[in-house]
Design a protein around this motif. Structure first.
Motif, PDB file in Angstrom:
ATOM      1  N   UNK A  85      16.131 -19.874 -30.665  1.00  0.00           N
ATOM      2  CA  UNK A  85      16.484 -20.190 -32.054  1.00  0.00           C
ATOM      3  C   UNK A  85      18.000 -20.239 -32.231  1.00  0.00           C
ATOM      4  N   UNK A  86      18.704 -19.283 -31.631  1.00  0.00           N
ATOM      5  CA  UNK A  86      20.173 -19.292 -31.715  1.00  0.00           C
ATOM      6  C   UNK A  86      20.741 -20.583 -31.126  1.00  0.00           C
ATOM      7  N   UNK A  87      20.233 -20.979 -29.975  1.00  0.00           N
ATOM      8  CA  UNK A  87      20.698 -22.223 -29.342  1.00  0.00           C
ATOM      9  C   UNK A  87      20.418 -23.433 -30.223  1.00  0.00           C
ATOM     10  N   UNK A  88      19.230 -23.466 -30.833  1.00  0.00           N
ATOM     11  CA  UNK A  88      18.875 -24.580 -31.712  1.00  0.00           C
ATOM     12  C   UNK A  88      19.777 -24.614 -32.944  1.00  0.00           C
ATOM     13  N   UNK A  89      20.099 -23.442 -33.492  1.00  0.00           N
ATOM     14  CA  UNK A  89      20.981 -23.387 -34.663  1.00  0.00           C
ATOM     15  C   UNK A  89      22.396 -23.839 -34.310  1.00  0.00           C
ATOM     16  N   UNK A  90      22.887 -23.430 -33.132  1.00  0.00           N
ATOM     17  CA  UNK A  90      24.219 -23.891 -32.698  1.00  0.00           C
ATOM     18  C   UNK A  90      24.232 -25.408 -32.534  1.00  0.00           C
ATOM     19  N   UNK A  91      23.188 -25.963 -31.915  1.00  0.00           N
ATOM     20  CA  UNK A  91      23.100 -27.414 -31.718  1.00  0.00           C
ATOM     21  C   UNK A  91      23.023 -28.138 -33.060  1.00  0.00           C
ATOM     22  N   UNK A  92      22.255 -27.583 -33.992  1.00  0.00           N
ATOM     23  CA  UNK A  92      22.147 -28.189 -35.321  1.00  0.00           C
ATOM     24  C   UNK A  92      23.484 -28.128 -36.043  1.00  0.00           C
TER      25      UNK A  92
ATOM     26  N   UNK B  44      11.499 -12.117 -37.711  1.00  0.00           N
ATOM     27  CA  UNK B  44      11.280 -10.708 -37.322  1.00  0.00           C
ATOM     28  C   UNK B  44      10.102 -10.544 -36.356  1.00  0.00           C
ATOM     29  N   UNK B  45       9.205 -11.508 -36.345  1.00  0.00           N
ATOM     30  CA  UNK B  45       8.051 -11.449 -35.444  1.00  0.00           C
ATOM     31  C   UNK B  45       8.340 -12.061 -34.074  1.00  0.00           C
ATOM     32  N   UNK B  46       9.521 -12.654 -33.916  1.00  0.00           N
ATOM     33  CA  UNK B  46       9.868 -13.325 -32.665  1.00  0.00           C
ATOM     34  C   UNK B  46      10.287 -12.327 -31.594  1.00  0.00           C
ATOM     35  N   UNK B  47      10.049 -12.738 -30.352  1.00  0.00           N
ATOM     36  CA  UNK B  47      10.517 -11.955 -29.218  1.00  0.00           C
ATOM     37  C   UNK B  47      11.938 -12.358 -28.851  1.00  0.00           C
ATOM     38  N   UNK B  48      12.559 -11.634 -27.936  1.00  0.00           N
ATOM     39  CA  UNK B  48      13.945 -11.910 -27.551  1.00  0.00           C
ATOM     40  C   UNK B  48      14.172 -13.334 -27.030  1.00  0.00           C
ATOM     41  N   UNK B  49      13.254 -13.854 -26.233  1.00  0.00           N
ATOM     42  CA  UNK B  49      13.421 -15.215 -25.707  1.00  0.00           C
ATOM     43  C   UNK B  49      13.363 -16.257 -26.820  1.00  0.00           C
ATOM     44  N   UNK B  50      12.464 -16.030 -27.773  1.00  0.00           N
ATOM     45  CA  UNK B  50      12.356 -16.956 -28.900  1.00  0.00           C
ATOM     46  C   UNK B  50      13.594 -16.898 -29.782  1.00  0.00           C
ATOM     47  N   UNK B  51      14.127 -15.699 -29.988  1.00  0.00           N
ATOM     48  CA  UNK B  51      15.346 -15.551 -30.792  1.00  0.00           C
ATOM     49  C   UNK B  51      16.513 -16.245 -30.109  1.00  0.00           C
ATOM     50  N   UNK B  52      16.600 -16.118 -28.804  1.00  0.00           N
ATOM     51  CA  UNK B  52      17.652 -16.802 -28.045  1.00  0.00           C
ATOM     52  C   UNK B  52      17.516 -18.324 -28.192  1.00  0.00           C
TER      53      UNK B  52
END
Length: 122
Positions: A109-116, A99-107
Motif C-alpha cells: 500500500x505504501x508503494x502504491x501511494x508513493x506511485x500515485x 488496520x486489518x492488513x498484514x505487514x506485506x500488504x501495508x508495504x
C-alpha cells in the motif's frame, strides 16, 4: 459493480488462472472433474459474462473462445471501491480496512501511494 454469481466466479477463476483464450468445452470438462454441470449451462453463463462486458469472444472453428476483459486484481479493486462506497465515512472505513492488513500488504500500500503521488505531481 455487482459481485459475480457463484458460477460466473467459477468460470472467471478458470479463465484468470489459465491466462489464455478458452472454449466452453474446456471449462465444462474442468468443472465436471468436481461436479456435473451441463454444457448449455456454462455456455449460457459465458454468454451472460460476454454481454456484461466481462469477456470478449472470437470464433475458433465452430466454437467461441473466451478471454477476460479485466484481471482478477481489477475485479477485486472494483469490489473494494464499492465496499468503501457503502460507508458514510470513507476515510474511517479505509482506516478500519488498513488496520486489518498484514505487514506485506501495508508495504504494498505504501508503494502504491508513493506511485500515485508521483503521478499526481506531473
Amino acid at each position: 459493480m455487482r459481485r459475480l454469481g457463484d458460477l460466473e466466479a467459477e468460470i472467471m477463476d478458470r479463465l484468470w488462472r489459465w491466462q489464455r483464450p478458452t472454449t466452453v468445452r474446456e471449462i465444462v470438462d474442468d468443472i465436471n472433474r468436481e461436479r456435473p454441470l451441463a454444457y448449455t449451462t456454462v455456455m449460457t453463463v459465458a454468454t451472460i459474462l460476454y454481454n456484461k462486458g466481462w469477456l470478449v469472444r472470437s470464433k475458433q472453428g465452430r466454437a467461441w473462445v473466451y478471454t477476460p476483459v479485466r484481471s482478477r486484481e481489477q475485479y477485486a479493486a472494483a469490489l473494494m471501491e464499492d465496499a468503501l462506497g457503502a460507508s458514510e465515512d470513507r476515510p474511517v472505513a479505509l482506516t478500519h480496512f488498513v488496520r486489518q492488513m498484514g505487514p506485506d500488504e501495508i508495504d504494498a500500500l505504501r508503494k502504491a501511494l508513493r506511485a500515485a503521488g508521483r503521478r499526481g505531481e506531473s
